[in-house]
Design a protein around this motif. Sequence first.
Motif, PDB file in Angstrom:
ATOM      1  N   TYR A   1       1.707  12.794  -0.792  1.00 41.21           N
ATOM      2  CA  TYR A   1       2.690  11.969  -0.091  1.00 41.21           C
ATOM      3  C   TYR A   1       2.546  12.157   1.407  1.00 41.21           C
ATOM      4  O   TYR A   1       1.894  13.084   1.881  1.00 41.21           O
ATOM      5  CB  TYR A   1       4.111  12.320  -0.534  1.00 41.21           C
ATOM      6  N   THR A   2       3.173  11.258   2.144  1.00 44.68           N
ATOM      7  CA  THR A   2       3.222  11.322   3.591  1.00 44.68           C
ATOM      8  C   THR A   2       4.688  11.273   3.993  1.00 44.68           C
ATOM      9  O   THR A   2       5.440  10.434   3.475  1.00 44.68           O
ATOM     10  CB  THR A   2       2.480  10.118   4.219  1.00 44.68           C
TER      11      THR A   2
ATOM     12  N   GLN B   1       0.824  -1.203   0.000  1.00 47.33           N
ATOM     13  CA  GLN B   1       0.000   0.000   0.000  1.00 47.33           C
ATOM     14  C   GLN B   1       0.860   1.255   0.000  1.00 47.33           C
ATOM     15  O   GLN B   1       0.543   2.223  -0.667  1.00 47.33           O
ATOM     16  CB  GLN B   1      -0.933   0.024   1.211  1.00 47.33           C
ATOM     17  N   TRP B   2       1.951   1.242   0.742  1.00 47.34           N
ATOM     18  CA  TRP B   2       2.806   2.421   0.852  1.00 47.34           C
ATOM     19  C   TRP B   2       4.166   2.128   0.236  1.00 47.34           C
ATOM     20  O   TRP B   2       4.812   1.146   0.585  1.00 47.34           O
ATOM     21  CB  TRP B   2       2.973   2.819   2.319  1.00 47.34           C
TER      22      TRP B   2
ATOM     23  N   TYR C   1       6.604   8.602   1.901  1.00 40.36           N
ATOM     24  CA  TYR C   1       5.820   7.454   1.454  1.00 40.36           C
ATOM     25  C   TYR C   1       4.712   7.916   0.515  1.00 40.36           C
ATOM     26  O   TYR C   1       4.173   9.004   0.664  1.00 40.36           O
ATOM     27  CB  TYR C   1       5.180   6.730   2.640  1.00 40.36           C
ATOM     28  N   TYR C   2       4.372   7.043  -0.437  1.00 36.93           N
ATOM     29  CA  TYR C   2       3.316   7.327  -1.409  1.00 36.93           C
ATOM     30  C   TYR C   2       2.307   6.192  -1.356  1.00 36.93           C
ATOM     31  O   TYR C   2       2.672   5.022  -1.373  1.00 36.93           O
ATOM     32  CB  TYR C   2       3.895   7.424  -2.820  1.00 36.93           C
ATOM     33  N   ASP C   3       1.029   6.548  -1.311  1.00 36.03           N
ATOM     34  CA  ASP C   3      -0.044   5.559  -1.299  1.00 36.03           C
ATOM     35  C   ASP C   3      -0.224   5.020  -2.717  1.00 36.03           C
ATOM     36  O   ASP C   3      -0.340   5.784  -3.685  1.00 36.03           O
ATOM     37  CB  ASP C   3      -1.338   6.202  -0.808  1.00 36.03           C
ATOM     38  N   TYR C   4      -0.243   3.700  -2.849  1.00 33.26           N
ATOM     39  CA  TYR C   4      -0.358   3.065  -4.159  1.00 33.26           C
ATOM     40  C   TYR C   4      -1.634   3.514  -4.876  1.00 33.26           C
ATOM     41  O   TYR C   4      -1.619   3.742  -6.087  1.00 33.26           O
ATOM     42  CB  TYR C   4      -0.326   1.535  -4.000  1.00 33.26           C
TER      43      TYR C   4
ATOM     44  N   ARG D   1       8.064   3.632  -0.837  1.00 41.32           N
ATOM     45  CA  ARG D   1       9.085   4.651  -0.602  1.00 41.32           C
ATOM     46  C   ARG D   1       9.456   5.289  -1.939  1.00 41.32           C
ATOM     47  O   ARG D   1       9.148   4.758  -3.006  1.00 41.32           O
ATOM     48  CB  ARG D   1      10.325   4.022   0.018  1.00 41.32           C
TER      49      ARG D   1
END
Length: 91
Positions: free
Chosen positions: A64-65, A35-36, A72-75, A38
């Motif tokens: 992004y987070t 899901q997340w 991190y990037y949500d898919y 890098r």
Amino acid sequence: MAATIITTDDLREFKMELLQDIRQVLSEDSTQTKQWLRSSELRKMLKISPGTLQNLRVNGTLPYTKIGGVIYYDYQDILKMLEDNKFNAEQ
């Protein structure tokens, strides 16, 4: 036509290369189910440079987070970005 003799060592070497290739393919597929992702995983998946990824973040194209120093990037956000920026050749 010359005959080539295949030795046991040749077969072992082929087996090791094949196993290495299979492991590589499986590890690449596993990033698509996370899901997340890098930054490095996303750059590899999209085949983009660090600068391009930074531009996508800065201009708000890709949410992004950031936790600590890791981004991190949500898919699902990645899929949405790709869908939102899709061009239709018939238009």
